[in-house]
Design an enzyme around this catalytic site. Sequence first.
Site, PDB file in Angstrom:
ATOM      1  N   SER A 154      77.002 -17.141 -45.395  1.00 38.39           N
ATOM      2  CA  SER A 154      75.949 -16.475 -44.626  1.00 38.39           C
ATOM      3  C   SER A 154      74.773 -17.435 -44.383  1.00 38.39           C
ATOM      4  CB  SER A 154      75.524 -15.194 -45.347  1.00 38.39           C
ATOM      5  OG  SER A 154      74.740 -14.380 -44.509  1.00 38.39           O
ATOM      6  N   ASP A 232      82.938  -7.245 -41.181  1.00 36.64           N
ATOM      7  CA  ASP A 232      81.617  -7.780 -41.541  1.00 36.64           C
ATOM      8  C   ASP A 232      80.553  -7.128 -40.655  1.00 36.64           C
ATOM      9  OD1 ASP A 232      79.265  -9.429 -41.716  1.00 36.64           O
ATOM     10  OD2 ASP A 232      80.508 -11.061 -42.493  1.00 36.64           O
ATOM     11  N   HIS A 265      81.330  -8.685 -45.677  1.00 37.05           N
ATOM     12  CA  HIS A 265      80.394  -9.792 -45.895  1.00 37.05           C
ATOM     13  C   HIS A 265      80.173 -10.083 -47.385  1.00 37.05           C
ATOM     14  CE1 HIS A 265      77.423 -12.403 -43.890  1.00 37.05           C
ATOM     15  NE2 HIS A 265      76.596 -12.166 -44.892  1.00 37.05           N
TER      16      HIS A 265
END
Length: 289
Positions: A154, A232, A265
Amino acid sequence: MSVHTKATIASFGGKLLKLAHNASTTNCEMAFNLYLPPQTTINPLHKVPLLIYLAGLTCTGDNGAEKGFFQHAASQKGIAILYPDTSPRGLKIEGEDESYDFGSGAGFYVDATKSPWSKKGYKMYSYITQELPKTVFENFKEIDSERVSIFGHSMGGHGALTLFLKNPGKYKSVSAYAPIANPMKCPWGEKAFGGYFGEEEKGKWAEHDATELVKKWKGEPLDVLIDIGTADNFYQQNQLLPENFVKAAEGKGKVNVRWQDGYDHSYFTMATFADDHVNHAARYLLEKA
């Protein structure tokens, strides 16, 4: 610069060290984790390469070490893993703890140029590329400073891609999970770059945007591994924008984006594909070992 050990934990035949040191770039004590594979104790003269993991928003150096499952493949391959923190801590800057995506836990791996962040210690780019590795290499002679790779998740995926692209030859390989691949065009990046650089400094923004950086890449042909889950939610909210990076990287080498069906995620996704990312790095870190 010396480090002090807070804990030593057995992990896959090696040991996970929980460490801290006083950092000049960030003007505070910085905690980090370091995994030393079993090869470092079997043969004290054997130097192992280093893989740096950059974590995402809200994380510390503990998250990847405790939930990423990277030590499994690292122990087999004989690779040390460094888990830094994601920002300075406790600098008493007004607003540093007010939101999850700016300030504490959200250093974005940049050196801030806008006050008060620039004056107080938000220099995570310098910390990750210079001070922390130097500290590690000085204190852990079993690690080979000439063989270093980088990956992240991320915000940390953004960090891994940009640090790799800004420093040709410094890192042997790069990979990422769900990277913020075009921060100039997404809400997270706009907030962070506006706060750390200033709204008008778009040239500075571009210096830390992987999509902009890859357009100018003139190094060896790229070999980038990226995993993104189809579930995600941040991808669905247009925070990641990997397609922009892939398009900008055309003609620069290989960008392998793997869409993982049903994955999100979280660290469950990272743990699932952890061996793949360590093995991707191992191809480059161990090729001349």
